[in-house]
Design a protein around this motif. Structure first.
Motif, PDB file in Angstrom:
ATOM      1  N   ILE A   6      81.894   1.373  28.251  1.00 49.27           N
ATOM      2  CA  ILE A   6      83.647   1.404  28.160  1.00 49.27           C
ATOM      3  C   ILE A   6      83.549   2.483  27.516  1.00 49.27           C
ATOM      4  CG2 ILE A   6      83.896  -0.572  26.956  1.00 49.27           C
ATOM      5  CD1 ILE A   6      85.913  -1.091  29.018  1.00 49.27           C
ATOM      6  N   ASP A   7      83.290   2.436  26.208  1.00 49.66           N
ATOM      7  CA  ASP A   7      83.491   3.689  24.683  1.00 49.66           C
ATOM      8  C   ASP A   7      82.974   5.186  25.619  1.00 49.66           C
ATOM      9  OD1 ASP A   7      84.636   0.858  23.307  1.00 49.66           O
ATOM     10  OD2 ASP A   7      82.083   0.890  22.812  1.00 49.66           O
ATOM     11  N   GLU A   8      81.835   5.306  26.521  1.00 46.00           N
ATOM     12  CA  GLU A   8      81.629   6.230  26.359  1.00 46.00           C
ATOM     13  C   GLU A   8      82.880   7.322  28.160  1.00 46.00           C
ATOM     14  OE1 GLU A   8      77.146   6.214  25.936  1.00 46.00           O
ATOM     15  OE2 GLU A   8      78.013   5.746  27.921  1.00 46.00           O
ATOM     16  N   VAL A   9      82.987   5.865  28.383  1.00 42.45           N
ATOM     17  CA  VAL A   9      83.912   6.549  30.186  1.00 42.45           C
ATOM     18  C   VAL A   9      85.696   6.833  29.357  1.00 42.45           C
ATOM     19  CG1 VAL A   9      84.992   5.848  31.526  1.00 42.45           C
ATOM     20  CG2 VAL A   9      83.020   4.267  31.380  1.00 42.45           C
ATOM     21  N   ALA A  10      85.801   5.916  28.460  1.00 41.79           N
ATOM     22  CA  ALA A  10      86.234   6.649  27.115  1.00 41.79           C
ATOM     23  C   ALA A  10      87.081   7.870  26.579  1.00 41.79           C
ATOM     24  CB  ALA A  10      87.337   5.086  26.557  1.00 41.79           C
ATOM     25  N   GLU A  11      85.728   8.003  26.499  1.00 42.58           N
ATOM     26  CA  GLU A  11      85.383   9.346  25.956  1.00 42.58           C
ATOM     27  C   GLU A  11      85.194  10.603  26.751  1.00 42.58           C
ATOM     28  OE1 GLU A  11      81.891  11.792  22.403  1.00 42.58           O
ATOM     29  OE2 GLU A  11      81.918   9.475  23.075  1.00 42.58           O
ATOM     30  N   ARG A  12      85.222  10.313  27.790  1.00 41.81           N
ATOM     31  CA  ARG A  12      84.694  11.441  29.192  1.00 41.81           C
ATOM     32  C   ARG A  12      85.966  11.511  29.326  1.00 41.81           C
ATOM     33  NH1 ARG A  12      79.887  12.566  32.559  1.00 41.81           N
ATOM     34  NH2 ARG A  12      80.263  13.086  34.137  1.00 41.81           N
ATOM     35  N   LEU A  13      86.950  10.295  29.390  1.00 40.94           N
ATOM     36  CA  LEU A  13      88.319  10.750  29.751  1.00 40.94           C
ATOM     37  C   LEU A  13      89.349  11.098  29.283  1.00 40.94           C
ATOM     38  CD1 LEU A  13      88.399   8.419  32.960  1.00 40.94           C
ATOM     39  CD2 LEU A  13      87.447  10.514  32.688  1.00 40.94           C
ATOM     40  N   ARG A  14      88.731  10.889  27.637  1.00 42.23           N
ATOM     41  CA  ARG A  14      89.366  11.348  26.702  1.00 42.23           C
ATOM     42  C   ARG A  14      90.701  10.083  26.382  1.00 42.23           C
ATOM     43  NH1 ARG A  14      89.344  17.874  26.860  1.00 42.23           N
ATOM     44  NH2 ARG A  14      87.240  18.341  26.118  1.00 42.23           N
ATOM     45  N   VAL A  15      90.220   8.917  26.550  1.00 48.82           N
ATOM     46  CA  VAL A  15      91.973   8.054  26.417  1.00 48.82           C
ATOM     47  C   VAL A  15      91.144   6.835  26.512  1.00 48.82           C
ATOM     48  CG1 VAL A  15      92.770   9.045  29.200  1.00 48.82           C
ATOM     49  CG2 VAL A  15      90.797   6.902  29.332  1.00 48.82           C
ATOM     50  N   PRO A  16      92.070   5.670  24.838  1.00 44.31           N
ATOM     51  CA  PRO A  16      91.442   4.819  24.426  1.00 44.31           C
ATOM     52  C   PRO A  16      90.976   3.885  25.458  1.00 44.31           C
ATOM     53  CG  PRO A  16      93.809   5.520  24.161  1.00 44.31           C
ATOM     54  CD  PRO A  16      93.574   6.518  25.431  1.00 44.31           C
ATOM     55  N   VAL A  17      90.325   3.189  24.113  1.00 47.85           N
ATOM     56  CA  VAL A  17      89.262   2.309  25.752  1.00 47.85           C
ATOM     57  C   VAL A  17      90.155   1.561  26.652  1.00 47.85           C
ATOM     58  CG1 VAL A  17      88.095  -0.283  25.552  1.00 47.85           C
ATOM     59  CG2 VAL A  17      87.363   2.789  24.743  1.00 47.85           C
ATOM     60  N   LEU A  18      91.856   1.500  25.041  1.00 44.42           N
ATOM     61  CA  LEU A  18      92.261   0.232  26.248  1.00 44.42           C
ATOM     62  C   LEU A  18      93.207   0.737  27.168  1.00 44.42           C
ATOM     63  CD1 LEU A  18      94.408  -1.224  23.246  1.00 44.42           C
ATOM     64  CD2 LEU A  18      92.794  -2.726  24.396  1.00 44.42           C
ATOM     65  N   THR A  19      93.238   1.612  27.848  1.00 48.39           N
ATOM     66  CA  THR A  19      93.756   2.260  28.861  1.00 48.39           C
ATOM     67  C   THR A  19      93.019   2.538  29.882  1.00 48.39           C
ATOM     68  OG1 THR A  19      95.012   3.962  27.369  1.00 48.39           O
ATOM     69  CG2 THR A  19      94.152   4.794  30.081  1.00 48.39           C
ATOM     70  N   ILE A  20      90.983   2.044  30.082  1.00 48.38           N
ATOM     71  CA  ILE A  20      90.221   1.779  30.760  1.00 48.38           C
ATOM     72  C   ILE A  20      90.559   0.412  31.083  1.00 48.38           C
ATOM     73  CG2 ILE A  20      88.145   1.687  31.596  1.00 48.38           C
ATOM     74  CD1 ILE A  20      89.058   4.634  31.052  1.00 48.38           C
ATOM     75  N   ARG A  21      90.321  -0.470  30.381  1.00 52.10           N
ATOM     76  CA  ARG A  21      91.130  -1.982  30.405  1.00 52.10           C
ATOM     77  C   ARG A  21      92.106  -1.980  31.410  1.00 52.10           C
ATOM     78  NH1 ARG A  21      89.270  -3.901  25.131  1.00 52.10           N
ATOM     79  NH2 ARG A  21      86.912  -3.861  24.312  1.00 52.10           N
ATOM     80  N   TRP A  22      93.133  -1.055  30.725  1.00 52.27           N
ATOM     81  CA  TRP A  22      93.819  -1.616  31.699  1.00 52.27           C
ATOM     82  C   TRP A  22      94.056  -1.107  33.119  1.00 52.27           C
ATOM     83  CZ3 TRP A  22      97.376   2.296  33.708  1.00 52.27           C
ATOM     84  CH2 TRP A  22      99.295   1.511  34.341  1.00 52.27           C
ATOM     85  N   LEU A  23      93.643   0.097  33.271  1.00 54.82           N
ATOM     86  CA  LEU A  23      93.622   0.230  35.005  1.00 54.82           C
ATOM     87  C   LEU A  23      92.544  -0.414  35.877  1.00 54.82           C
ATOM     88  CD1 LEU A  23      92.988   3.983  33.631  1.00 54.82           C
ATOM     89  CD2 LEU A  23      94.920   3.409  35.167  1.00 54.82           C
ATOM     90  N   ARG A  24      91.616  -0.720  34.844  1.00 57.96           N
ATOM     91  CA  ARG A  24      90.614  -1.899  35.415  1.00 57.96           C
ATOM     92  C   ARG A  24      91.378  -2.428  35.976  1.00 57.96           C
ATOM     93  NH1 ARG A  24      87.037  -6.316  34.180  1.00 57.96           N
ATOM     94  NH2 ARG A  24      85.311  -6.249  35.936  1.00 57.96           N
ATOM     95  N   GLN A  25      92.212  -3.678  35.608  1.00 60.71           N
ATOM     96  CA  GLN A  25      92.977  -4.659  34.988  1.00 60.71           C
ATOM     97  C   GLN A  25      93.321  -4.745  36.529  1.00 60.71           C
ATOM     98  OE1 GLN A  25      94.948  -6.595  31.986  1.00 60.71           O
ATOM     99  NE2 GLN A  25      95.797  -8.353  33.431  1.00 60.71           N
TER     100      GLN A  25
END
Length: 60
Positions: A6-25
């Protein structure tokens, strides 16, 4: 198959980890793969999701 945390995904998309968690949820992100207790993403799935987010060309 290349996997990202998840950290690598967030870095690749240049967004916070919380954004990835929210989108997934919300069910609005690429599907994760559960490996033990950890979630990872296939790079191809993330790239496909990213391409699907591209805005269309405005009508002339």
């Amino acid at each position: 198959m290349e996997l990202m945390t998840i950290d690598e995904v967030a870095e690749r998309l240049r967004v916070p980890v919380l954004t990835i968690r929210w989108l997934r949820q919300e069910g609005r992100f690429a599907p994760a793969i559960k490996v033990g207790r950890r979630l990872v993403w296939d790079v191809k799935d993330v790239d496909a999701w990213l391409e699907a987010q591209r805005e269309g060309t405005p009508a002339a």
